[in-house]
Design a protein around this motif. Structure first.
Motif, PDB file in Angstrom:
ATOM      1  N   GLN A 192       0.811  -1.345  -0.107  1.00 15.53           N
ATOM      2  CA  GLN A 192      -0.066   0.075  -0.017  1.00 15.53           C
ATOM      3  C   GLN A 192       0.885   1.331  -0.069  1.00 15.53           C
ATOM      4  O   GLN A 192       0.472   2.368  -0.699  1.00 15.53           O
ATOM      5  N   ALA A 193       1.944   1.164   0.602  1.00 13.12           N
ATOM      6  CA  ALA A 193       2.765   2.555   0.887  1.00 13.12           C
ATOM      7  C   ALA A 193       3.413   2.582  -0.689  1.00 13.12           C
ATOM      8  O   ALA A 193       3.425   3.594  -0.991  1.00 13.12           O
ATOM      9  N   ILE A 194       3.863   1.597  -1.335  1.00  9.25           N
ATOM     10  CA  ILE A 194       4.290   1.677  -2.571  1.00  9.25           C
ATOM     11  C   ILE A 194       3.452   2.268  -3.546  1.00  9.25           C
ATOM     12  O   ILE A 194       3.481   2.974  -4.311  1.00  9.25           O
ATOM     13  N   HIS A 195       2.199   1.809  -3.463  1.00 10.05           N
ATOM     14  CA  HIS A 195       0.949   2.236  -4.169  1.00 10.05           C
ATOM     15  C   HIS A 195       0.822   3.665  -4.239  1.00 10.05           C
ATOM     16  O   HIS A 195       0.765   4.441  -4.898  1.00 10.05           O
ATOM     17  N   ASP A 196       0.735   4.174  -2.603  1.00  5.09           N
ATOM     18  CA  ASP A 196       0.290   5.424  -2.506  1.00  5.09           C
ATOM     19  C   ASP A 196       1.553   6.294  -2.820  1.00  5.09           C
ATOM     20  O   ASP A 196       1.462   7.584  -3.285  1.00  5.09           O
ATOM     21  N   ALA A 197       2.736   5.797  -2.716  1.00  5.16           N
ATOM     22  CA  ALA A 197       3.832   6.651  -3.184  1.00  5.16           C
ATOM     23  C   ALA A 197       3.871   6.998  -4.591  1.00  5.16           C
ATOM     24  O   ALA A 197       4.255   8.034  -5.046  1.00  5.16           O
ATOM     25  N   GLU A 198       3.647   5.922  -5.434  1.00  3.87           N
ATOM     26  CA  GLU A 198       3.482   6.199  -6.956  1.00  3.87           C
ATOM     27  C   GLU A 198       2.530   7.220  -7.241  1.00  3.87           C
ATOM     28  O   GLU A 198       2.631   8.191  -8.018  1.00  3.87           O
ATOM     29  N   GLN A 199       1.377   7.210  -6.490  1.00  5.96           N
ATOM     30  CA  GLN A 199       0.263   8.257  -6.791  1.00  5.96           C
ATOM     31  C   GLN A 199       0.703   9.523  -6.546  1.00  5.96           C
ATOM     32  O   GLN A 199       0.423  10.540  -7.184  1.00  5.96           O
ATOM     33  N   LEU A 200       1.554   9.940  -5.529  1.00  7.51           N
ATOM     34  CA  LEU A 200       2.135  10.886  -5.137  1.00  7.51           C
ATOM     35  C   LEU A 200       3.264  11.511  -6.092  1.00  7.51           C
ATOM     36  O   LEU A 200       3.308  12.504  -6.386  1.00  7.51           O
ATOM     37  N   ALA A 201       3.980  10.639  -6.449  1.00 10.24           N
ATOM     38  CA  ALA A 201       5.030  10.797  -7.532  1.00 10.24           C
ATOM     39  C   ALA A 201       4.575  11.219  -8.781  1.00 10.24           C
ATOM     40  O   ALA A 201       4.997  12.270  -9.314  1.00 10.24           O
ATOM     41  N   ILE A 202       3.263  10.751  -9.176  1.00  8.48           N
ATOM     42  CA  ILE A 202       2.558  11.221 -10.462  1.00  8.48           C
ATOM     43  C   ILE A 202       2.486  12.627 -10.021  1.00  8.48           C
ATOM     44  O   ILE A 202       2.229  13.625 -11.116  1.00  8.48           O
ATOM     45  N   LYS A 203       1.829  13.041  -8.893  1.00  8.88           N
ATOM     46  CA  LYS A 203       1.432  14.321  -8.571  1.00  8.88           C
ATOM     47  C   LYS A 203       2.460  15.539  -8.940  1.00  8.88           C
ATOM     48  O   LYS A 203       2.472  16.284  -9.429  1.00  8.88           O
ATOM     49  N   ILE A 204       3.761  15.023  -8.556  1.00  7.25           N
ATOM     50  CA  ILE A 204       4.979  15.702  -8.594  1.00  7.25           C
ATOM     51  C   ILE A 204       5.559  15.976 -10.069  1.00  7.25           C
ATOM     52  O   ILE A 204       5.672  16.987 -10.627  1.00  7.25           O
ATOM     53  N   ILE A 205       5.177  14.784 -10.766  1.00  3.27           N
ATOM     54  CA  ILE A 205       5.468  14.952 -12.047  1.00  3.27           C
ATOM     55  C   ILE A 205       4.460  15.601 -12.940  1.00  3.27           C
ATOM     56  O   ILE A 205       4.940  16.414 -13.784  1.00  3.27           O
ATOM     57  N   SER A 206       3.217  15.664 -12.561  1.00  3.80           N
ATOM     58  CA  SER A 206       2.220  16.278 -13.260  1.00  3.80           C
ATOM     59  C   SER A 206       2.705  17.945 -13.074  1.00  3.80           C
ATOM     60  O   SER A 206       2.391  18.763 -13.924  1.00  3.80           O
TER      61      SER A 206
END
Length: 166
Positions: free
Chosen positions: A90-104
């Motif tokens: 879950q932490a990896i999943h959540d971190a990926e979603q936040l990383a996409i926000k940064i990239i966006s």
């Protein structure tokens, strides 16, 4: 295309953390900064954006040199129990979603002609991969490239053995 630097990149990501509503802590490029903050009384508060890679290379012909910067950051969650695989995933999943926000956000700013990321951020270079650090730290590493102008011109006043020619 604007020039940028190591400090500009660090300050940019530190500011992103301060301006976001979803990140709680920032760690710069030094591993000792991670260790120092983690062992402090305050500790690190998840989710964390940590910079971990910065390399500079050059591309282009003659005076039309381009700086190619390879940047890496991680979005991390800490204090995940070693035996709790579901929480780790879950932490990896959540971190990926936040990383996409940064990239966006970076992509958005790459269209702003006043921003140092203007025409520099290479979206096609982005790589996101899961990461596990020791002692309950899980998240994702994000790697990407930036290209921007970086003239390689000699300043003759810097050198005693070179004469300036007009």
């Amino acid at each position: 295309m604007k020039e940028n630097s190591y400090l500009e990149v660090k300050n940019y990501f530190e500011n992103l953390v301060m301006q976001s509503t979803f990140l709680n802590d920032f760690v710069g490029f030094f591993e000792r900064e991670w260790s120092s903050k983690k062992s402090s009384v305050k500790g690190l508060k998840s989710p964390i954006l940590a910079l971990f890679r910065y390399t500079l290379g050059f591309d282009g012909q003659g005076e039309n040199s381009l700086a190619v910067r390879k940047i890496g950051f991680a979005i991390m969650f800490n204090k995940i129990k070693p035996g709790d695989l579901d929480a780790q995933y879950q932490a990896i999943h959540d971190a990926e979603q936040l990383a996409i926000k940064i990239i966006s956000r970076m992509r958005y700013e790459s269209f702003n002609s006043d921003h140092f990321l203007y025409n520099a951020f290479l979206k096609d270079s982005v790589e996101i991969k899961p990461v596990e650090l020791s002692s309950g730290d899980f998240g994702v590493d994000v790697l990407f490239n930036m290209k921007n102008k970086q003239p390689l011109k000699v300043d003759f006043s810097d050198w005693k053995d070179l004469e300036s020619t007009c």
